[in-house]
Design an enzyme around this catalytic site. Structure first.
Site, PDB file in Angstrom:
ATOM      1  N   ILE A 112      15.128  -6.146   9.242  1.00  0.00           N
ATOM      2  CA  ILE A 112      16.201  -5.234   9.588  1.00  0.00           C
ATOM      3  C   ILE A 112      17.475  -5.736   8.919  1.00  0.00           C
ATOM      4  O   ILE A 112      17.946  -6.845   9.201  1.00  0.00           O
ATOM      5  CB  ILE A 112      16.387  -5.149  11.113  1.00  0.00           C
ATOM      6  N   LEU A 113      18.025  -4.936   8.022  1.00  0.00           N
ATOM      7  CA  LEU A 113      19.223  -5.341   7.301  1.00  0.00           C
ATOM      8  C   LEU A 113      20.471  -5.030   8.122  1.00  0.00           C
ATOM      9  O   LEU A 113      20.453  -4.176   9.011  1.00  0.00           O
ATOM     10  CB  LEU A 113      19.275  -4.635   5.948  1.00  0.00           C
ATOM     11  N   ASN A 146      12.880   5.412   5.473  1.00  0.00           N
ATOM     12  CA  ASN A 146      11.903   4.496   6.054  1.00  0.00           C
ATOM     13  C   ASN A 146      10.699   5.293   6.542  1.00  0.00           C
ATOM     14  O   ASN A 146      10.811   6.467   6.884  1.00  0.00           O
ATOM     15  CB  ASN A 146      12.535   3.743   7.226  1.00  0.00           C
ATOM     16  N   HIS A 162       7.585   5.120   9.417  1.00  0.00           N
ATOM     17  CA  HIS A 162       7.149   4.441  10.636  1.00  0.00           C
ATOM     18  C   HIS A 162       5.822   5.037  11.099  1.00  0.00           C
ATOM     19  O   HIS A 162       5.665   6.267  11.101  1.00  0.00           O
ATOM     20  CB  HIS A 162       8.195   4.585  11.740  1.00  0.00           C
ATOM     21  N   THR A 179       0.827  -1.212   0.000  1.00  0.00           N
ATOM     22  CA  THR A 179       0.000   0.000   0.000  1.00  0.00           C
ATOM     23  C   THR A 179       0.860   1.261   0.000  1.00  0.00           C
ATOM     24  O   THR A 179       0.538   2.238  -0.680  1.00  0.00           O
ATOM     25  CB  THR A 179      -0.944   0.010   1.215  1.00  0.00           C
ATOM     26  N   ASN A 180       1.967   1.255   0.750  1.00  0.00           N
ATOM     27  CA  ASN A 180       2.860   2.408   0.712  1.00  0.00           C
ATOM     28  C   ASN A 180       3.535   2.524  -0.652  1.00  0.00           C
ATOM     29  O   ASN A 180       3.764   3.628  -1.150  1.00  0.00           O
ATOM     30  CB  ASN A 180       3.917   2.317   1.823  1.00  0.00           C
TER      31      ASN A 180
END
Length: 210
Positions: free
Chosen positions: A93-94, A108, A110, A13-14
């Protein structure tokens, strides 16, 4: 044009908000060159294909640990000569090697007003459940640069959303997405691609007129 890759894991959706803003010219100087999924079944890949954006999958399930997964993702980004990375519903989380390679080049989103309700364990509906349980009156979303610590990077943009008396985690999640996330994420990408962001310590300065 800044070569931009969007990392996804789910429904997208983002990602759709980014695609729509790009189509309508709201994201300037940006070339959406790739959508990369950690999940081969992610519907976000279908959204990207429909929009004519090249799609790739770095399947998290085939890698034994975060280090090997991070290396594969970094190799893919380098192969594509990506200049900006955007997390849009990316669920992993890379490792630090990728974060350091793309310092202040990973955006990012949030679903809270950082530094509240963020960090390890705060994702998806868990954020909104915690917000309602705490009884705060205002929440929102934050676009920030990703760092090695989850949700701890320099803040680019924030947008507040009022909490209503009858909100559930689901209704709040939807309203935060529609009224905040889908607005400030494309705006943050556009600011970056226009070269209007300057990071000084933890502070992001927006130069000129967006």
């Amino acid at each position: 044009m800044v070569k931009t890759a969007v990392l996804v894991s789910g429904g997208g959706t983002n990602l759709q908000a980014i695609i729509d803003a790009h189509i309508f010219g709201e994201i300037k100087n940006c070339a959406l060159i790739a959508v990369i999924s950690s999940n081969p079944e992610a519907y976000a890949l279908e959204r990207a294909k429909y929009a004519g954006i090249p799609t790739y999958c770095v399947d998290r399930s085939i890698f034994p640990n975060r280090l090997s997964f991070t290396k594969a993702m970094l190799d893919k980004l380098k192969d594509l000569e990506v200049e900006l990375v955007v997390y849009a519903g990316f669920n992993f989380i890379l490792g630090p090697q990728l974060i350091r390679e793309y310092e202040h080049k990973i955006i990012n989103i949030h679903p809270s007003l950082i530094p509240s309700f963020c960090g390890d364990g705060y994702y998806g509906l868990r954020v909104h459940e915690a917000v309602l349980a705490h009884g705060v009156k205002v929440t929102g979303a934050t676009a920030h640069f990703a760092t090695e610590e989850p949700d701890d990077g320099p803040i680019i943009l924030q947008k507040a959303v009022d909490i209503l008396e009858n909100d559930t985690p689901q209704t709040l999640q939807r309203r935060v997405m529609e009224d905040a996330e889908w607005k400030i994420l494309p705006e943050a990408i556009s600011l970056f691609c226009q070269g209007l962001l300057e990071v000084e310590g933890r502070v992001v300065h927006i130069r000129g007129d967006a």
